[in-house]
Design an enzyme around this catalytic site. Structure first.
Site, PDB file in Angstrom:
ATOM      1  N   VAL A 172      -4.484  32.957   2.164  1.00 37.45           N
ATOM      2  CA  VAL A 172      -5.237  32.277   1.120  1.00 37.45           C
ATOM      3  C   VAL A 172      -5.563  30.852   1.560  1.00 37.45           C
ATOM      4  O   VAL A 172      -4.898  30.275   2.417  1.00 37.45           O
ATOM      5  CB  VAL A 172      -4.471  32.256  -0.215  1.00 37.45           C
ATOM      6  CG1 VAL A 172      -4.036  33.660  -0.602  1.00 37.45           C
ATOM      7  CG2 VAL A 172      -3.257  31.345  -0.154  1.00 37.45           C
ATOM      8  N   SER A 173      -6.603  30.290   0.946  1.00 34.36           N
ATOM      9  CA  SER A 173      -6.991  28.890   1.129  1.00 34.36           C
ATOM     10  C   SER A 173      -7.216  28.574   2.614  1.00 34.36           C
ATOM     11  O   SER A 173      -7.970  29.270   3.281  1.00 34.36           O
ATOM     12  CB  SER A 173      -5.949  27.976   0.488  1.00 34.36           C
ATOM     13  OG  SER A 173      -6.418  26.657   0.356  1.00 34.36           O
ATOM     14  N   ASN A 174      -6.548  27.548   3.147  1.00 36.05           N
ATOM     15  CA  ASN A 174      -6.711  27.239   4.570  1.00 36.05           C
ATOM     16  C   ASN A 174      -6.324  28.415   5.444  1.00 36.05           C
ATOM     17  O   ASN A 174      -6.926  28.646   6.500  1.00 36.05           O
ATOM     18  CB  ASN A 174      -5.861  26.024   4.954  1.00 36.05           C
ATOM     19  CG  ASN A 174      -6.491  24.714   4.555  1.00 36.05           C
ATOM     20  OD1 ASN A 174      -7.586  24.678   4.009  1.00 36.05           O
ATOM     21  ND2 ASN A 174      -5.798  23.622   4.832  1.00 36.05           N
TER      22      ASN A 174
END
Length: 708
Positions: free
Chosen positions: A290-292
């Site tokens: 998720v995300s980065n």
């Protein structure tokens, strides 16, 4: 090369050093530098997923204790505890233990015991092992791994977290499904170098002096002893952090790091199962996180020329699509939006400048600390005084600031979320760290007057009238020793704050500082303007082109951003992106929506990317446990799990991928802090194989069409 092995019951056992060649079928990949630490966990006293805490221990508000000094096993346990809780809502009402969590089976059945998973960990650095560019790699191989049906899931860390940063997201899914999980800290991690006492972190989290660590530190600032001593004399009690100060722009290698983690996983699996033949041709590999971490896996899929990755399933990925794509994004009946694909640094520095004032336009927002109206009012006044707002009233200024933010392509659905992020320093932290990283600046640069260190007083809810608050001080030894396990890698974190070294009062924590240009405690507008100037290349106040050293810094940052741009070409790999419409950290118009459009330009009708946009979902599921979030937002994590399930079934059994679509969830409702328990059948409609036409996301006539 040595391999460190620990016997079952690792928390109680000392490492045993073994020669590499007798126990390894083949040498580790050439990029592995130094020792490979192999640790076995029995699933009873300790385990891969919960570090021996079980589902109840992860849910408990009491963190596991540390000795003085802490052991590697204790630091691992606390790191898993904190990283798990940082990414998911651990309240029962929010879905923990019923929809997700260690005690929910891979089939979604709750109550499956404490969720402890036996298996083996392989921990090593990818080099070159120069002492300040080490990348941590970790492979977890559960005992339930089936060498006759092998699978690998990647778990690059979200944010700037350490190597356990994806333990509660793709890590949990992979372990429950019997897959090996390939983690990496992406060269960011929690490496913190105390420039005063010259201590650093080892790969297992213990702190030693930089000389003792040598090339085995997670991060050591690349400055000589004399310059370090001079810096400490002038600005004592400061830290350098790996993401900000490695002088390497680690994000440029995030895709490479994920590919390295997969190759390391193949080696580890063949070491664990020497009679098997586990290779890319017979192993299902899903790039995830998720995300980065999700953005890293997307870049890995773009860069994968060896056929390591079979599919991609990511949530809220931090992607910076190449700008200039000739397409528009249109939501509902709104106007086409062409100015998409702004970089993270661009939109974050805009938020950093205007959000404090815009908070006043949204008094009902949760975590909007209106008891601190002085800082917000001062920011509005300073923006108006500098000519960046034109309204003559405070209410008008706040509304104008909010309009500037939304006109930049940041959705109105995020407005209710953004004040909370501002008060926990999300845009401030990202702006400072990423400026340093993209420009590859040394800690000695003190870019825009910022440094990192502990300070007196309360930085979250400061007493602005107390001149003794915000003064730099040494970080407490217990806090420093726990940094590996408690820090998210991007200050403010774990007692290390953002310090304004150009404050009228002298060095002060940024909220306690008075800006020289305005004479106000306005949350360091001078530093914010400096960071914004470096994003645009012009003086934000005068509109004139930057000159001299500032122009050079701007060009360095732009070069760094160019290095991390995503091409949109997934090489035909099937992929699922899941994003919440109310994401206030990675706005969809500049990330997932923009990538979806760019991918369609690159791959056309052959594209296998599916984009799922979830209503009433935001970036930080962990916030859903708090009043005002509990009744407004549902767990995006639930749909991330669905995306992984769908991709796994597609790759293993050939089941079709669903069309791109909007998922219309139903918030739990109720008063702030009093939302009823979430119910899947009521609140969380599934991703549909045959969604209504009015819910489909399409790319037509060079437009990304998003249903309202």
């Amino acid at each position: 090369m040595r391999v460190t092995a620990k016997v079952i019951g690792a928390a109680l056992a000392a490492p045993v050093m073994l020669a590499a060649s007798p126990v390894l079928a083949a040498d580790p990949p050439a990029f592995i530098k130094g020792d490979v630490r192999i640790t076995e966990f029995d699933g009873v006293t300790d385990d891969l997923l919960t570090a021996g805490l079980g589902a109840a221990g992860l849910q408990s508000g009491t963190p596991p204790a540390l000795s003085d000094p802490p052991t590697a096993a204790e630091l691992r346990r606390l790191a898993i505890y904190n990283n798990y809780r940082a990414l998911v809502d651990v309240t029962t009402g929010g879905g923990y233990g019923t929809l997700y969590g260690p005690d929910v089976s891979a089939a979604g059945v709750p109550g499956e015991g404490p969720g402890m998973i036996a298996g083996r960990e392989y921990l090593a650095f990818a080099g070159p092992a120069s002492g300040h560019v080490n990348v941590s790699l970790l492979v977890q191989v559960p005992d339930i791994f089936d060498p006759d049906a092998p699978c690998i899931v990647t778990g690059p860390s979200s944010g700037s977290r350490g190597v356990y940063g994806a333990i509660g997201t793709s890590g949990e899914w992979g372990l429950k499904n019997g897959c090996a999980v390939a983690y990496t800290d992406k060269g960011t991690g929690t490496g913190a170098h105390n420039l005063g006492d010259d201590t650093v972190d080892l790969i297992t989290g213990e702190r030693v002096t930089a000389d003792e660590a040598g090339k085995d530190s997670i991060f050591t600032a690349g400055i000589n002893d004399r310059k370090q001593a001079d810096y400490d004399d002038e600005t004592p009690h400061r830290f350098a952090f790996k993401h900000a100060h490695s002088e390497n722009n680690p994000e440029a290698d995030w895709g490479k790091n994920v590919l390295q983690s997969i190759r390391f996983a193949f080696w580890a699996l063949n070491e664990a199962h020497p009679d098997a033949d586990i290779r890319p041709g017979n192993t299902v590999v899903i790039a995830s996180s998720v995300s980065n971490g999700g953005g890293s896996s997307v870049l890995a899929a773009e860069q994968d020329k060896q056929g390591l990755i079979d599919g991609v399933a990511v949530s809220e990925p931090n992607v910076n699509p190449e700008p200039g794509g000739d397409f528009a994004i249109k939501q509902g009946e709104g106007p086409p939006f062409f100015d998409h694909s702004k970089s993270l640094y661009d939109y974050t520095t805009l938020l950093n400048l205007y959000q404090a004032c815009a908070n006043l336009d949204n008094p009902a927002a949760p975590f909007n600390f209106l008891g601190l109206t002085a800082i917000q009012q001062n920011r509005c006044a300073s923006l108006a005084e500098l000519g960046l707002l034109t309204s003559g009233t405070l209410a008008g200024q706040a509304a104008e600031a909010q309009e500037i933010i939304n006109d930049f392509g940041i959705l109105e659905e995020q407005n209710i979320v953004q004040p909370s992020h501002y008060w926990v320093f999300v845009p401030q932290a990202i702006a400072v760290t990423y400026a340093n990283a993209y420009g590859q600046f040394s800690v000695l640069e003190r870019l825009c007057g910022y440094s990192f260190g502990a300070t007196t007083g309360n930085s979250l809810i400061p007493d602005l009238g107390n001149p003794d608050d915000g003064v730099p001080v040494p970080l407490a030894l217990a806090a420093e020793n726990a940094l590996f396990a408690t820090s998210n890698g991007i200050p403010p974190t774990s007692g290390v704050n953002l310090i304004n070294d150009r404050a009228v009062e002298g060095s002060r924590e940024t909220r306690h500082s008075t800006s020289p240009s305005t004479g106000r405690q306005d949350h360091n507008i001078d530093g914010n303007l400096c960071l914004r100037d470096l994003a645009t290349g012009v003086d934000t106040v005068t509109g004139e082109k930057l000159r001299g050293r500032q122009q050079a810094r701007h060009k360095q940052i732009l070069n760094g951003i160019r290095e991390i741009r995503a091409s949109g070409d997934l090489n035909g790999k099937p992929a699922i992106f899941v994003t919440g419409r109310s994401d206030a950290i990675l706005p969809p118009n500049h990330t997932s929506r923009a990538y979806f459009g760019l991918n369609r330009l690159q791959e056309g009708t052959d594209s296998e990317l599916r984009y799922i946009e979830v209503l009433n979902a935001q970036h930080l599921d962990a916030f859903n446990q708090f009043p005002g979030f509990d009744n407004r937002f549902i767990p995006l994590h639930h749909y991330f799990i669905q995306a992984l399930d769908i991709m796994f079934a597609h790759l293993k059994d050939g089941l079709p991928l669903p069309p791109s679509q909007v998922v219309r969830t139903v918030p739990r409702g109720g008063p702030d802090g009093g939302a009823p328990d979430i119910v899947e059948a009521v609140n969380l409609p599934a991703i549909q194989q045959n969604p209504a036409v009015t819910d489909e996301i399409r790319f037509e006539g060079n437009q990304v069409l998003i249903p309202e």
